[in-house]
Design a protein around this motif. Structure first.
Motif, PDB file in Angstrom:
ATOM      1  N   PRO A 181       0.818  -1.206   0.000  1.00 17.47           N
ATOM      2  CA  PRO A 181       0.000   0.000   0.000  1.00 17.47           C
ATOM      3  C   PRO A 181       0.855   1.261   0.000  1.00 17.47           C
ATOM      4  O   PRO A 181       1.792   1.359   0.789  1.00 17.47           O
ATOM      5  N   PRO A 182       0.550   2.225  -0.868  1.00 20.31           N
ATOM      6  CA  PRO A 182       1.342   3.448  -0.921  1.00 20.31           C
ATOM      7  C   PRO A 182       0.896   4.500   0.108  1.00 20.31           C
ATOM      8  O   PRO A 182       1.579   5.499   0.290  1.00 20.31           O
ATOM      9  N   THR A 183      -0.241   4.296   0.757  1.00 19.58           N
ATOM     10  CA  THR A 183      -0.680   5.239   1.796  1.00 19.58           C
ATOM     11  C   THR A 183      -1.213   4.461   2.999  1.00 19.58           C
ATOM     12  O   THR A 183      -1.539   3.270   2.889  1.00 19.58           O
ATOM     13  N   ILE A 184      -1.309   5.171   4.108  1.00 22.72           N
ATOM     14  CA  ILE A 184      -1.805   4.523   5.324  1.00 22.72           C
ATOM     15  C   ILE A 184      -3.274   4.115   5.152  1.00 22.72           C
ATOM     16  O   ILE A 184      -3.702   3.058   5.608  1.00 22.72           O
ATOM     17  N   ARG A 185      -3.999   4.961   4.432  1.00 18.11           N
ATOM     18  CA  ARG A 185      -5.412   4.652   4.205  1.00 18.11           C
ATOM     19  C   ARG A 185      -5.539   3.309   3.502  1.00 18.11           C
ATOM     20  O   ARG A 185      -6.274   2.422   3.917  1.00 18.11           O
ATOM     21  N   GLU A 186      -4.754   3.154   2.440  1.00 16.87           N
ATOM     22  CA  GLU A 186      -4.835   1.908   1.677  1.00 16.87           C
ATOM     23  C   GLU A 186      -4.301   0.704   2.446  1.00 16.87           C
ATOM     24  O   GLU A 186      -4.593  -0.442   2.113  1.00 16.87           O
ATOM     25  N   ALA A 187      -3.480   0.969   3.456  1.00 20.81           N
ATOM     26  CA  ALA A 187      -2.969  -0.130   4.262  1.00 20.81           C
ATOM     27  C   ALA A 187      -4.059  -0.697   5.167  1.00 20.81           C
ATOM     28  O   ALA A 187      -3.894  -1.776   5.752  1.00 20.81           O
ATOM     29  N   GLY A 188      -5.143   0.051   5.283  1.00 17.77           N
ATOM     30  CA  GLY A 188      -6.276  -0.443   6.060  1.00 17.77           C
ATOM     31  C   GLY A 188      -5.983  -0.568   7.550  1.00 17.77           C
ATOM     32  O   GLY A 188      -6.450  -1.484   8.217  1.00 17.77           O
ATOM     33  N   ILE A 189      -5.178   0.349   8.051  1.00 22.36           N
ATOM     34  CA  ILE A 189      -4.872   0.299   9.485  1.00 22.36           C
ATOM     35  C   ILE A 189      -6.075   0.816  10.276  1.00 22.36           C
ATOM     36  O   ILE A 189      -6.633   1.863   9.959  1.00 22.36           O
ATOM     37  N   GLN A 190      -6.434   0.062  11.279  1.00 22.21           N
ATOM     38  CA  GLN A 190      -7.676   0.404  11.982  1.00 22.21           C
ATOM     39  C   GLN A 190      -7.530   1.647  12.856  1.00 22.21           C
ATOM     40  O   GLN A 190      -6.457   1.967  13.341  1.00 22.21           O
ATOM     41  N   GLN A 191      -8.680   2.288  13.050  1.00 22.15           N
ATOM     42  CA  GLN A 191      -8.719   3.568  13.738  1.00 22.15           C
ATOM     43  C   GLN A 191      -8.073   3.521  15.123  1.00 22.15           C
ATOM     44  O   GLN A 191      -7.244   4.361  15.462  1.00 22.15           O
TER      45      GLN A 191
END
Ligand SMILES: [Fe+2]
Lengths: 415, 386, 173
Positions: free
Chosen positions: B343-353
């Motif tokens: 994933p090129p961004t944290i959003r796309e890495a799907g890291i939970q809130q």
């Protein structure tokens, strides 16, 4: 960048550099659990006032266990044993070596004797005879050239038995090398020039020899850059602090390079010339370096060409056609010798025929060249040179270097 | 490079890299005065075949050696104590760590425990002083290496140690072991090394000795990482990457510039992702800031990454920008090759809130937390928060 | 947790042993037919003996001068006093070198070979090994194995030399 099929690289020495690097020694010794060093040096270094500067810098937290300034220009077993006695009598716990190659060799020899409790140093000669840590050794080079502050070799001569003992071990490396601009500031121009050319020859030979590897390459490139930029400057202006520090660092980088990639025909013939005629090593290097490059040109053209940018900078690089870059490197080195010759009022020799001793006598008479060419066959550096070199090859190079004419490359035997 | 303020540098390990490098192990151990090594590794993390290759390398040496192959991702000081006990009872005299990451952390701490003769390894803590050189220690990285193996750092379950003495005496890089099994893992290791070296190399305080390692490693990565990611059969490219990763441990042990490194570490500790993934994301925003601060520092980067001709033929004021483009191309090739696996961004890495909240909390405690936060914002960290 | 005692590599060892035998005989033969090899041996002292082999337990090849003649003495290091040892660090490296995948010079630059003894002797022996390689191997392979293939030798010299070395090697004379 080429990754060789196999390579090894190692430089464990901690490098501490600066205009006030000496002042860091007490803390460095403390880290190694030492507080009573024996200072090993020679008369010339002491007379130049360099030991006083070191002693002054050591004031806090350190008791000096002794100062021995009797290291001869040629390391000697008797002196090694005598200094080891001094170390023991004064209950020292570390060694500080202040000087050039012979002082470093002697200090390494003393370190073997006191660490291994050796009575016969010979038992530890050769490769791999040492296999544990020795006492802390701090190296303070006073010439910017030999690189012996980062090399793992020591040569000790037994003048009584006419034997030369060679020691090679990673455990011989100093723990710390201190590069301080004050240590080279008083070096006369003539010495500055030749030791600087020795350093350049390490950087350049380290870059084209067979054992080159990516890390030795990076060290060479940086060294070539610093030495080319500063050598003439500090030879002209000895008190140039920044230049002196840069030369010390450059020589150290070059030392790290060649102690990993080894050296070739320049050192090969240089060692032989030194042995046969007693010419100082640095002069041999200055004279032979352009010829060594020419001799290996047909095998290493592209590699030598890579030295042009770090050496000469952008303008020269841009103006030089791609195919001529390697030749330009050679002519720049010739130009350095020429400049140094002018700056030193003719003392820096450009060719072997120009090398004179104190009485103005020629040190390398033409008729000894065959003897040098033969002696070179028995020097280890021949192994690492890219092109094979037999007696005739050696003589060809020596004759050109004697006359000061570029090497006639059509005469080199190619396989 | 400005030398006026002086510098200090050390790289205590020897590197042996290439064909049949492992087979030199018996000779190298003898040189370190060791004859009975204990191999610390993990059947699960390093793989059975790597362990087999290492065992074979002892060939006809006649040596006796121990193999502890049960290190797990969750290893803690209890495991260290278990191995310390084995080491003492088996009268071993040296340690060989085979693998990367936690395996080497465990091995470093075992070496500390046995060398300083502690009675119980569980008593070790961040406050433990490490004064003297430790015992003979060899690291043999596999493709799973993160770059920290060769560094002066070791950490396990929040307990961390920093000392030059923790660094290995010898690093062996053998193409049979460094070949990547998984493109993503190579990319992560490569990015981690690239970022850590880069930030040290564009800093004002860099010295020529460190730069020699940085130069070599960055160029190796620029020339080989994409190849190693896409063509897993290319032994030479993976070996070059492994070389660079090992060199990064030396570089990071000689710098105090650790923005990218710390960002990677926080995510590694809290979210359990590879630090290289985060460093890869943050590379571009970080350099963007550097270029605004001091353009000249990036100028030389073009020489390192692009080579002599690209550097010289670019006018001076275009060089920092061209260096950035080199890095952009470099990352792009790798992201493209991995086809979305990285994933090129944290959003796309799907890291939970809730994990992001923890990350930001730790980051806010750093002295330069506010700055670190701006980087995270730019790689899509804050949009999760919003 | 397990403790292992390193085993052997009998196949590689056997291969290396055969090639050492072959090379040893070839040196003995070359010293008779080749003037360069002869000249090189002449610079070495009488009774000079060297060994080439692999750590940790061999195999070895012992070659030396006896009453002015160059002889292959087999594989026993204890057969006579040895002045120089060329030591290959491990059997895998020995295999690379003796199967001519790496020349002596290349192997030295790859830190695979250590010398135990005086450097000048080592250089003489390496030169001898190089010449013998040129004899034993076809040009294509030999030119990879040595730094500079002696293309200036007359063709007849090489061919005659090669045949001479080969027959003598196999016949052991
Ligand atoms: Fe030199």
């Amino acid at each position: 960048m080429i990754l060789p099929d196999y390579y090894e690289f190692c430089c464990r020495v901690q490098i501490v550099a600066g205009h006030d690097a000496l002042e860091k020694i007490p803390a460095l010794l403390a880290e190694m659990g030492a507080k009573k060093p024996l200072i090993v040096t020679d008369k010339g270094v002491a007379a130049a006032g360099l030991v006083d500067i070191v002693v002054n810098a050591l004031k806090e937290g350190v008791t000096i266990g002794g100062i021995a300034d009797n290291v001869p220009p040629d390391s000697d077993l008797k002196v090694v044993n005598q200094l080891a006695g001094l170390y023991r009598d004064n209950a020292c716990d570390a060694i500080i070596a202040v000087g050039g190659g012979s002082v470093m060799d002697t200090a390494k020899g003393v370190n073997i004797v006191v660490s291994e409790n050796a009575t016969d140093l010979m038992a530890f000669s050769g490769a791999g005879a040492l296999n544990r840590r020795l006492k802390p050794l701090v190296a303070i080079p006073t010439t910017a050239g030999t690189g012996s502050e980062v090399t793992l070799v020591a040569v000790i001569k037994d003048h009584e038995k006419h034997q030369k003992m060679l020691f090679t071990s990673y455990f011989l490396l100093p723990n710390v090398s201190i590069l301080d601009s004050r240590m080279t500031m008083t070096m006369p121009p003539f010495i500055t020039a030749m030791t600087g050319m020795d350093a350049l020859s390490h950087a350049v030979e380290g870059y084209y020899c067979l054992q080159k590897n990516p890390l030795s390459d990076a060290h060479s490139l940086a060294a070539v850059n610093m030495i080319h930029q500063y050598l003439s400057m500090v030879t002209k202006n000895p008190a140039d602090k920044e230049g002196r520090l840069a030369m010390a660092v450059g020589a150290c980088l070059a030392g790290i390079s060649f102690s990993n990639s080894m050296v070739g025909i320049v050192h090969n013939l240089g060692h032989a010339t030194g042995a046969v005629c007693g010419v100082p090593h640095g002069i041999c290097m200055a004279v032979l370096l352009p010829y060594g490059l020419e001799y290996n040109m047909h095998k290493r053209r592209d590699i030598i060409a890579e030295l042009l940018l770090p050496m000469a900078g952008e303008d020269v690089y841009l103006k030089t056609p791609r195919a001529e870059r390697a030749d330009k490197v050679v002519s720049l080195i010739r130009q350095m010798n020429q400049d140094l010759n002018v700056i030193t009022g003719g003392r820096h020799a450009r060719y072997f025929s120009e090398v004179k001793d104190r009485d103005g006598k020629q040190m390398v008479p033409r008729d000894v060249l065959p003897e040098i060419a033969k002696a070179a066959l028995f020097d280890g550096a021949t192994i690492y040179n890219p092109e094979d070199s037999d007696y005739e090859d050696n003589l060809l190079v020596l004759e050109a270097a004697w006359e000061g004419k570029p090497l006639d490359r059509s005469k080199i035997k190619k396989g | 490079m400005d030398l006026t303020n002086g510098f200090a540098f050390i790289c205590p390990f020897k590197t042996n890299s290439g064909n049949k490098a492992l087979e030199n192990l018996p000779v190298e151990l003898a040189g370190l005065n060791a004859c009975k090594p204990l191999i610390i590794t993990s059947r699960k993390l390093a793989g059975g075949s790597a362990i087999g290759t290492l065992k074979n390398a002892f060939g006809d040496s006649g040596m006796t050696f121990g193999v502890f192959d049960e290190v797990t991702e969750t290893a803690d000081l209890n495991v260290v104590e278990q191995i310390r006990d084995i080491f003492i009872k088996g009268q071993y005299d040296s340690i060989i760590a085979l693998g990367g990451g936690v395996i080497v952390d465990v091995a470093k701490i075992v070496n500390l425990a046995v060398s300083q003769k502690v009675a119980d390894a569980r008593q070790l803590s961040t406050a433990t002083a490490i004064r003297d050189p430790l015992g003979p220690f060899v690291v043999i990285p596999t493709a799973a290496a993160t770059g920290m193996e060769t560094s002066k750092y070791a950490s396990l379950h929040g307990i961390s140690f920093v000392a030059v003495h923790l660094m290995p005496d010898l690093v062996i890089l053998d193409p049979r072991l460094t070949r990547a099994k998984d493109g993503k893992a190579v990319a992560e290791a490569g990015f981690a090394a690239f970022g850590r070296i880069l930030e040290a190399d564009v800093a004002p305080g860099k010295n020529p000795l460190m730069h020699a390692y940085a130069f070599t490693a960055l160029r190796f990565l620029r020339e080989n990482l994409a190849e190693a990611v896409t063509k897993r059969c290319n032994k030479k490219a993976s070996l070059a990457v492994a070389n660079a990763v090992a060199m990064s441990g030396c570089v990071i042990s000689n710098t105090d510039q650790t923005v990218l490194h710390r960002l990677g570490k926080v995510f590694q500790n809290i979210v359990h992702v590879h630090p290289g993934m985060i460093i890869g994301m943050c590379l571009y925003p970080f350099l963007d800031d550097q270029i605004k601060k001091d353009r000249s520092l990036l100028s030389n980067l073009l020489l390192t990454l692009g080579g002599d001709d690209k550097y010289v033929f670019m006018p001076e004021d275009g060089r920092p920008g061209a260096a950035l483009r080199e890095i952009y191309e470099f990352s792009y090739e790798i992201y493209a090759a991995l086809k979305g696996k990285m994933p090129p961004t944290i959003r796309e890495a799907g890291i939970q809130q809730y994990l992001m909240d923890d990350v930001l909390e730790v980051i806010n405690q750093e002295p330069d937390g506010a700055y670190l936060r701006t980087i995270i914002d730019r790689v899509g960290g804050s949009s999760i928060k919003a | 947790m397990q403790e292992i005692h390193a085993g052997g590599k009998p196949l590689k060892k056997a291969y290396v042993a055969i090639f050492l035998w072959f090379t040893g005989r070839a040196i003995q033969a070359a010293a008779k037919v080749d003037k360069e090899v002869k000249k090189e041996f002449d610079t070495l002292p009488d009774e000079f003996t060297f060994a080439l082999g692999s750590l940790p337990n061999g195999p070895w090849m012992v070659v030396g001068k006896e009453k002015g003649k160059v002889k292959y003495f087999g594989g026993n290091l204890k057969c006579r006093p040895i002045h120089l040892r060329l030591v290959i660090k491990n059997i895998e490296a020995a295999f690379l070198i003796l199967s001519f995948q790496e020349s002596t010079a290349l192997a030295t630059t790859r830190n695979r070979l250590m010398t135990d003894g005086e450097v000048p002797y080592a250089l003489s022996v390496i030169r001898i090994l190089d010449i013998v390689e040129v004899y034993l191997l076809p040009k294509l392979i030999a030119s990879l194995a040595v730094k500079r293939y002696p293309s200036w030798w007359p063709f007849g010299h090489k061919l005659a030399g090669r045949i001479g070395v080969y027959t003598r090697t196999l016949l052991g004379i």
